[in-house]
Design an enzyme around this catalytic site. Sequence first.
Site, PDB file in Angstrom:
ATOM      1  CG  HIS A   8      -2.190  -0.760   0.993  1.00 17.21           C
ATOM      2  ND1 HIS A   8      -2.883  -1.388   1.993  1.00 17.21           N
ATOM      3  CD2 HIS A   8      -2.886  -0.996  -0.144  1.00 17.21           C
ATOM      4  CE1 HIS A   8      -3.944  -1.969   1.482  1.00 17.21           C
ATOM      5  NE2 HIS A   8      -3.974  -1.753   0.186  1.00 17.21           N
ATOM      6  NE  ARG A  38      -2.756  -5.988 -21.791  1.00 23.07           N
ATOM      7  CZ  ARG A  38      -1.794  -5.051 -21.707  1.00 23.07           C
ATOM      8  NH1 ARG A  38      -2.118  -3.785 -21.711  1.00 23.07           N
ATOM      9  NH2 ARG A  38      -0.525  -5.411 -21.603  1.00 23.07           N
ATOM     10  NE  ARG A  48      -4.035  -9.832 -25.648  1.00 25.66           N
ATOM     11  CZ  ARG A  48      -3.246  -9.507 -24.625  1.00 25.66           C
ATOM     12  NH1 ARG A  48      -1.932  -9.476 -24.788  1.00 25.66           N
ATOM     13  NH2 ARG A  48      -3.752  -9.192 -23.465  1.00 25.66           N
ATOM     14  CD  GLU A  59       1.990 -12.492 -25.433  1.00 25.55           C
ATOM     15  OE1 GLU A  59       1.724 -11.833 -24.437  1.00 25.55           O
ATOM     16  OE2 GLU A  59       1.171 -13.248 -25.994  1.00 25.55           O
ATOM     17  CG  ASN A  91       4.338  -6.583 -20.388  1.00 20.40           C
ATOM     18  OD1 ASN A  91       5.246  -5.787 -20.471  1.00 20.40           O
ATOM     19  ND2 ASN A  91       3.074  -6.251 -20.562  1.00 20.40           N
ATOM     20  CG  ASP A  92       3.168 -12.879 -21.049  1.00 18.57           C
ATOM     21  OD1 ASP A  92       3.360 -13.343 -19.912  1.00 18.57           O
ATOM     22  OD2 ASP A  92       2.059 -12.466 -21.439  1.00 18.57           O
ATOM     23  NE  ARG A 140       2.766 -10.196 -16.954  1.00 19.34           N
ATOM     24  CZ  ARG A 140       2.074  -9.942 -18.060  1.00 19.34           C
ATOM     25  NH1 ARG A 140       1.988 -10.858 -19.011  1.00 19.34           N
ATOM     26  NH2 ARG A 140       1.475  -8.794 -18.233  1.00 19.34           N
ATOM     27  CB  CYS A 171       1.665  -4.278 -27.827  1.00 24.19           C
ATOM     28  SG  CYS A 171       1.615  -6.069 -27.695  1.00 24.19           S
TER      29      CYS A 171
HETATM   30  C1  PEP Z   1       2.843  -8.659 -23.027  1.00 24.42           C
HETATM   31  O1  PEP Z   1       2.916  -9.809 -22.582  1.00 24.42           O
HETATM   32  O2  PEP Z   1       3.822  -7.906 -23.169  1.00 24.42           O
HETATM   33  C2  PEP Z   1       1.529  -8.116 -23.404  1.00 24.42           C
HETATM   34  C3  PEP Z   1       1.402  -6.968 -24.014  1.00 24.42           C
HETATM   35  O3  PEP Z   1       0.451  -8.847 -23.032  1.00 24.42           O
HETATM   36  P1  PEP Z   1      -0.149  -8.827 -21.571  1.00 24.42           P
HETATM   37  O4  PEP Z   1       0.646  -7.859 -20.741  1.00 24.42           O
HETATM   38  O5  PEP Z   1      -1.581  -8.460 -21.733  1.00 24.42           O
HETATM   39  O6  PEP Z   1       0.044 -10.251 -21.138  1.00 24.42           O
HETATM   40 MG    MG Z   2       1.204 -11.137 -22.690  1.00 26.29          MG
END
Ligand code: PEP
Ligand code: MG
Length: 837
Positions: A461, A568, A605, A698, A721-722, A732, A769
């Site tokens: 928090h 998304r 997507r 990804e 991210n993935d 992650r 993305c």
């Molecule tokens: C990612 O994995 O970078 C991505 C854009 O998809 P999400 O964050 O929705 O898993």
């Molecule tokens: Mg992803």
Amino acid sequence: MGTSAPRLDILAPLSGWLVPLDSVPDPVFAGKMVGDGISLDPTSGSLLAPVGGVVSNLHPAHHALTITTAEGVEVMVHVGIDTVMLKGEGFFPLIEQGQQVSAGQPVIDFDLDLVGRKAASLLTQIIITNGETVARMQPATGMVDAGKNVVLSLQLANGKDVLQAVVGEPQLSADITIGNPAGLHARPAAVFASKAKSFGSDIQLLLDGNEANAKSVVAIMGLSTKFGDKVRIRAQGDDAAAAIAELTQLLNDRCGEKADEAPLAPAAAPASAQQQDSDTQLAGVGASPGIAIGRIVHHRLQEFDVPEQGKGANVEQQAFARATEEAAAQLDLVKAQLTDPAKQAILSMHQELLQDPDLLAQTYTGLADGKSAAWSWRAAFSAYSARLEAQDNALLRERANDIRDVGRRVLALLAGVKQASLELPAGSILIAEDLAPSDTASLDPSKVMGFCTRTGGATSHVAILARSLGIPAICGISQSALKLPEGLQVILNGNEGTLAIAPTAEDLAAAEQEIARLAERRASEAKSSMQPAATSDGVRIDVVANIRNAADAREAVAKGAEGVGLLRSEFLFDNRDTAPTEQEQAAEYCAVAEALGKDRPLVVRTLDVGGDKPLSYLPLPKEDNPFLGLRGIRVSLDRPDLLRTQLRAILQAAPLTKLHIMFPMVASLEELRAAKAILAEEQAAAGVTDVKVGIMVEVPSAAVLAARFAPEVDFFSIGTNDLTQYVLAMDRGHPQLAKQADALHPAVLAMIALTCEGARAHGKWVGVCGGLASDERAAPLLVGIGVTELSASTPAVASVKATLSRWSLDECQQLAKDVLALSTATDVRHYLNQHAR
Ligand code: PEP
Ligand code: MG
């Protein structure tokens, strides 16, 4: 009159603080053997009739009486615990058995001091002894005034409605699946406990052989439920059936939590390279971005000297009641100064903890053993916070800090210590072992330039509040920060997670310049945000946005986004029990498409669920390793009915925009081909030809084989991210790995380069993305590697566009060449920082 059951309100017979019956230190009352009701810690000594009726019993020792109302409800009031032993000493009845009394009429006077000294406790029980006359009981909480406030609100049973359930026979619900993405964490647990408290029955929440008092937030959190867990509710008492029905419904409704409200992985925390301590700087995790210069002010948690032995259960109980009451009032005061409802909610949860039956019961057990209130309370809240700290759920671990915070507030009041307030001089950089969330909430951003804590992570928090206040902050700073001299001038860098502790005059001047430059830059970027995105030599790059719905799309366009690089779609339809129909979905896609218009691209997507993204209407089987399980396209191919419906709906938006369809989490060509075959059938049926098809990159296999995927797609979009998670084998959402799971790791960059190479050979374009696309420092690097579309978060669109306009394509390519030769994420960040424009 209608058919609703009659009600009866029971008035407070004494002034004082209400206490749940199950926390009374007497097994007969706590176990509800006499009946259900409520207890009250009194501050007045004149007992008033809680209802009108006939005094059907006046105990010969004059410490208890029962009044039977006209409706036949028997209300017993029992002053104190073990007061029968006083044999009437100190009690002065004002009425006689058999007499008619009216509600609020004084019935017994007693000597509060004398009874308090001689009895085990003054806690006074108000109990319905013939529970079968009551269908439902709603106890009040907090402070009450004798004769004025209601302590129990009864819904009376009307004859045949009298509870079928026999008190003493527990009832059990069917299995209920937890749909809250982060399980029953603090907020849903508080909602659930508060509802459970409105029933008189004893209620437990059961999970895998463990059980928790359903009226206790700390106990529910301690159960550590997760999304998809199957729980049951057990209830025993007059209103057990109603309790089970309503609480089951509440759990099915996720205790009112919308999926996108649930706190998820610490994605909001800025990524910072792993920095090391040195003579001139200390390092931690960047918890809230920005740079600040200021002087160190230490905030040290006070130690409380707490005697173990109490001065008698009664005295201690009264002291405890006063302290919790005062703590609640203090929290009200802090809340009143806040305007942000999210921050207020955190303090409301603290108030809820002050009335938590499990915490209170454990405290009262200590009091009954002769311990002091402070000692008993500290033992109770420390045990619960330690229990939460041992959970494997990061969110629940962070809530241990909330329990300690509210625990220390009451402890300070009991110890008579005024807690050092956080009124800091202007220009402060606060250093603390731990900052209480309530302290963070009341920080004045005009005085506190930044802060560092030893503990806490991105989901705490404290970190969330710092970001919402816009105060740069670092969590997890090294121990030596606590020993820095008071008043020392330092530079805090919330982007990097560093604290410069020996800044030279040049460092300070540079930081000052940087702060001013950033402020100026943001202002000018905002002004040019509607210009088309291009490098300084005019090479067009699409700077588009990641969105979740039509409102996001409108905002993105208003802030300069040139389209949408990632819708998304899973967020459009979360928070419902059944899959959305084709028409419902089509309406949403068309609304987004209309917000963009015919000239801007829209990349939709398909459903990307599983892993960290549960979907309410599609319960997925519990998996040991969900990130490596049924996720993304694997779910859609497993449920082609859902995929077909979604594709038909998306295709309806084709005439309205430049439509692109993208499949997530593709790992093999077979998956792509299977998905494309379904799309081709739906396209043929709908007569839609003008749609581009791409995949998210990804999974490392997709990057490595990009050249083989390229002939079969129109575009790639890299989900950094993935991709980072799968390339580095780092969850992650793991708070301890947040520093290392860096999308600028050379291995991730190598995957991006491979994708671009594979795409280029077949004339296909590559976008990014993932979160890296929102990092302005990475923008020229990505373009230099060969990326031609950056899909950023809306607030980052202006700065990404502005950064690109400062680099020529040649310069971007040279930067990429240099960076791709580096070996660590730290080197990459360092290089990019040095070459930032
Ligand atoms: C990612 O994995 O970078 C991505 C854009 O998809 P999400 O964050 O929705 O898993
Ligand atoms: Mg992803």
